[in-house]
Every structure is written in structure tokens, then in C-alpha cells.
Design a protein around this motif. Sequence first.
Motif, PDB file in Angstrom:
ATOM      1  N   ARG A 125      40.615  33.831  38.088  1.00  7.89           N
ATOM      2  CA  ARG A 125      39.867  32.852  38.885  1.00  7.89           C
ATOM      3  C   ARG A 125      40.784  31.992  39.762  1.00  7.89           C
ATOM      4  NH1 ARG A 125      37.111  36.332  37.952  1.00  7.89           N
ATOM      5  NH2 ARG A 125      35.282  36.361  36.638  1.00  7.89           N
ATOM      6  N   ASP A 126      42.023  31.809  39.359  1.00  8.66           N
ATOM      7  CA  ASP A 126      42.930  30.994  40.173  1.00  8.66           C
ATOM      8  C   ASP A 126      43.465  31.739  41.393  1.00  8.66           C
ATOM      9  OD1 ASP A 126      44.359  32.617  38.372  1.00  8.66           O
ATOM     10  OD2 ASP A 126      46.105  31.299  38.431  1.00  8.66           O
ATOM     11  N   THR A 127      43.320  33.060  41.426  1.00  4.40           N
ATOM     12  CA  THR A 127      43.802  33.837  42.570  1.00  4.40           C
ATOM     13  C   THR A 127      42.689  34.602  43.279  1.00  4.40           C
ATOM     14  OG1 THR A 127      44.300  35.745  41.175  1.00  4.40           O
ATOM     15  CG2 THR A 127      46.087  34.146  41.538  1.00  4.40           C
ATOM     16  N   VAL A 128      41.446  34.266  42.994  1.00  5.63           N
ATOM     17  CA  VAL A 128      40.330  35.031  43.544  1.00  5.63           C
ATOM     18  C   VAL A 128      40.273  34.941  45.076  1.00  5.63           C
ATOM     19  CG1 VAL A 128      38.576  33.232  43.255  1.00  5.63           C
ATOM     20  CG2 VAL A 128      37.901  35.622  43.251  1.00  5.63           C
ATOM     21  N   ASP A 129      40.593  33.778  45.651  1.00  7.14           N
ATOM     22  CA  ASP A 129      40.580  33.657  47.116  1.00  7.14           C
ATOM     23  C   ASP A 129      41.597  34.584  47.760  1.00  7.14           C
ATOM     24  OD1 ASP A 129      38.513  31.849  47.541  1.00  7.14           O
ATOM     25  OD2 ASP A 129      39.821  30.122  47.257  1.00  7.14           O
ATOM     26  N   ALA A 130      42.797  34.576  47.239  1.00  6.97           N
ATOM     27  CA  ALA A 130      43.850  35.438  47.789  1.00  6.97           C
ATOM     28  C   ALA A 130      43.490  36.907  47.623  1.00  6.97           C
ATOM     29  CB  ALA A 130      45.181  35.146  47.103  1.00  6.97           C
ATOM     30  N   PHE A 131      42.933  37.247  46.479  1.00  5.92           N
ATOM     31  CA  PHE A 131      42.541  38.637  46.233  1.00  5.92           C
ATOM     32  C   PHE A 131      41.439  39.069  47.191  1.00  5.92           C
ATOM     33  CE2 PHE A 131      40.354  41.948  43.620  1.00  5.92           C
ATOM     34  CZ  PHE A 131      41.402  42.854  43.570  1.00  5.92           C
ATOM     35  N   ALA A 132      40.458  38.204  47.414  1.00  4.15           N
ATOM     36  CA  ALA A 132      39.363  38.520  48.343  1.00  4.15           C
ATOM     37  C   ALA A 132      39.890  38.679  49.763  1.00  4.15           C
ATOM     38  CB  ALA A 132      38.296  37.439  48.283  1.00  4.15           C
ATOM     39  N   ARG A 133      40.770  37.778  50.192  1.00  2.63           N
ATOM     40  CA  ARG A 133      41.356  37.890  51.541  1.00  2.63           C
ATOM     41  C   ARG A 133      42.129  39.190  51.692  1.00  2.63           C
ATOM     42  NH1 ARG A 133      42.159  32.395  51.244  1.00  2.63           N
ATOM     43  NH2 ARG A 133      44.185  32.642  50.287  1.00  2.63           N
ATOM     44  N   LYS A 134      42.874  39.553  50.649  1.00  2.33           N
ATOM     45  CA  LYS A 134      43.654  40.788  50.707  1.00  2.33           C
ATOM     46  C   LYS A 134      42.735  41.994  50.872  1.00  2.33           C
ATOM     47  CE  LYS A 134      47.208  43.372  48.306  1.00  2.33           C
ATOM     48  NZ  LYS A 134      48.206  43.333  47.250  1.00  2.33           N
ATOM     49  N   TRP A 188      35.566  42.242  39.647  1.00  2.00           N
ATOM     50  CA  TRP A 188      35.350  40.854  39.242  1.00  2.00           C
ATOM     51  C   TRP A 188      35.754  40.540  37.802  1.00  2.00           C
ATOM     52  CZ3 TRP A 188      34.936  36.833  42.233  1.00  2.00           C
ATOM     53  CH2 TRP A 188      34.506  35.615  41.705  1.00  2.00           C
ATOM     54  N   PRO A 189      35.437  41.373  36.814  1.00  6.02           N
ATOM     55  CA  PRO A 189      35.822  41.035  35.434  1.00  6.02           C
ATOM     56  C   PRO A 189      37.342  40.944  35.236  1.00  6.02           C
ATOM     57  CG  PRO A 189      34.178  42.768  35.434  1.00  6.02           C
ATOM     58  CD  PRO A 189      34.602  42.571  36.851  1.00  6.02           C
ATOM     59  N   ARG A 190      38.118  41.632  36.090  1.00  6.08           N
ATOM     60  CA  ARG A 190      39.574  41.646  35.945  1.00  6.08           C
ATOM     61  C   ARG A 190      40.281  40.614  36.823  1.00  6.08           C
ATOM     62  NH1 ARG A 190      38.013  46.723  37.104  1.00  6.08           N
ATOM     63  NH2 ARG A 190      39.142  46.752  39.060  1.00  6.08           N
ATOM     64  N   ARG A 245      26.277  35.558  33.496  1.00  7.50           N
ATOM     65  CA  ARG A 245      27.277  34.564  33.882  1.00  7.50           C
ATOM     66  C   ARG A 245      28.219  35.130  34.938  1.00  7.50           C
ATOM     67  NH1 ARG A 245      32.049  31.874  30.359  1.00  7.50           N
ATOM     68  NH2 ARG A 245      32.664  30.397  31.948  1.00  7.50           N
ATOM     69  N   ARG A 246      28.653  36.385  34.736  1.00 13.36           N
ATOM     70  CA  ARG A 246      29.539  37.034  35.707  1.00 13.36           C
ATOM     71  C   ARG A 246      28.868  37.124  37.064  1.00 13.36           C
ATOM     72  NH1 ARG A 246      30.871  42.909  34.249  1.00 13.36           N
ATOM     73  NH2 ARG A 246      28.906  43.239  35.288  1.00 13.36           N
ATOM     74  N   GLU A 247      27.614  37.524  37.089  1.00 19.51           N
ATOM     75  CA  GLU A 247      26.888  37.638  38.358  1.00 19.51           C
ATOM     76  C   GLU A 247      26.681  36.275  39.004  1.00 19.51           C
ATOM     77  OE1 GLU A 247      23.396  40.045  37.991  1.00 19.51           O
ATOM     78  OE2 GLU A 247      24.564  41.820  37.482  1.00 19.51           O
ATOM     79  N   TYR A 305      30.663  34.227  46.430  1.00 27.27           N
ATOM     80  CA  TYR A 305      30.233  34.909  47.649  1.00 27.27           C
ATOM     81  C   TYR A 305      29.574  33.928  48.623  1.00 27.27           C
ATOM     82  CZ  TYR A 305      27.524  37.813  50.795  1.00 27.27           C
ATOM     83  OH  TYR A 305      26.973  38.365  51.921  1.00 27.27           O
ATOM     84  N   LEU A 306      28.692  33.100  48.147  1.00 25.09           N
ATOM     85  CA  LEU A 306      27.978  32.170  49.020  1.00 25.09           C
ATOM     86  C   LEU A 306      28.911  31.125  49.626  1.00 25.09           C
ATOM     87  CD1 LEU A 306      24.690  31.654  46.985  1.00 25.09           C
ATOM     88  CD2 LEU A 306      25.012  33.005  49.084  1.00 25.09           C
TER      89      LEU A 306
END
Length: 164
Positions: A55-64, A50-52, A5-7, A14-15
Motif C-alpha cells: 500500500r505504501d508503493t501503490v501509486d508508484a506501481f500504478a504509474r509504472k 492488488w493482493p500483492r 475489503r480488497r475490492e 481507482y476513483l
Amino acid sequence: MRRERREAEFTEFYLTRRQALRRTAYVIVRDWHTAEDLTQQSMIKLYAAWPRVRRDTVDAFARKIVVNECISHLRRRREVTMGHLPDRAQRSPESPELDVGAALDMLPPRQRAVVALRYLDDLSVVDVALALAVTEGTVKSQTAKALATLRTHVSALVLAEEPR
């Protein structure tokens, strides 16, 4: 089942976000191949965390992560000197062109990152501040300095906006 599920969640993220993150990286580093490499490196770091990640801040975290990778790359980069200058096309004075790449190259990496996040990714001052881990005032001042530099050095921008 939990790992699958995580993957699956990471693959879906990612896609859907890779092109936007790569575009942001390109505006900062000014090379598509390097932007692709840095985006991939960032995704490796994101996958490890990813496990940590909420989900509501994943976009900001990825951009950072992407912005930090790009800025670190620019700090490490070594300039290569050439024995001769490459041939360049001549512009006619009747049709001035704006070289956005050259304009962005005038900016320091942090200002380039702010411009990319504010105007390419259309983030608010608050979101950029969170993405770069700086204050809102820093985002505002870096934006103002970047725009002043661009206005000063890019006279073709005004010419290109005038109706013919």
C-alpha cells in the motif's frame, strides 16, 4: 469479507487516482481516447496484482504500469497514411502560439514519459527512476535530452514567455 475489503480498497484507489493516471498517459500517447483505454488496461493489471501490492508503493506501481502500457502501445502503433493533408488553421505572425502537443510529439516515448512524470506528476528523479525501473542517471540524461530537443525546436516558447 476479505474479497469485499480488497475490492473496496481498489475502488477507492481507482476513483481517487484515475484522472491523474489518465493525464499522465495522455502526455505520453497524445490522444485522450487512447489514454483512457491504456489507463483502463493498466487498472486491470493492477487489480490482478492488488493482493500483492504494498500500500505504501501503490501509486508508484500504478504509474509504472501506465507508463509501460503507453510505451508498449507507441511501439506497436502503426502509422496510417492519408491521401491528402487535413486543413489547418493559419496563424498570424503577430500572435505566435505554442503547440505543446506538437512539441511533445518530437520526443521519443521514453523521454516523453520522463517529462510527464517529472513535470506533470511532479516526481523527483529518484521516484521517476523507480517508476521506470531505470537508473537516476538515465532519468537525468533523458530529461536533459528532452529539454534540449524542446528548446531547439520550440522557439515559440520563448516568444510566449516575453511580456507584451
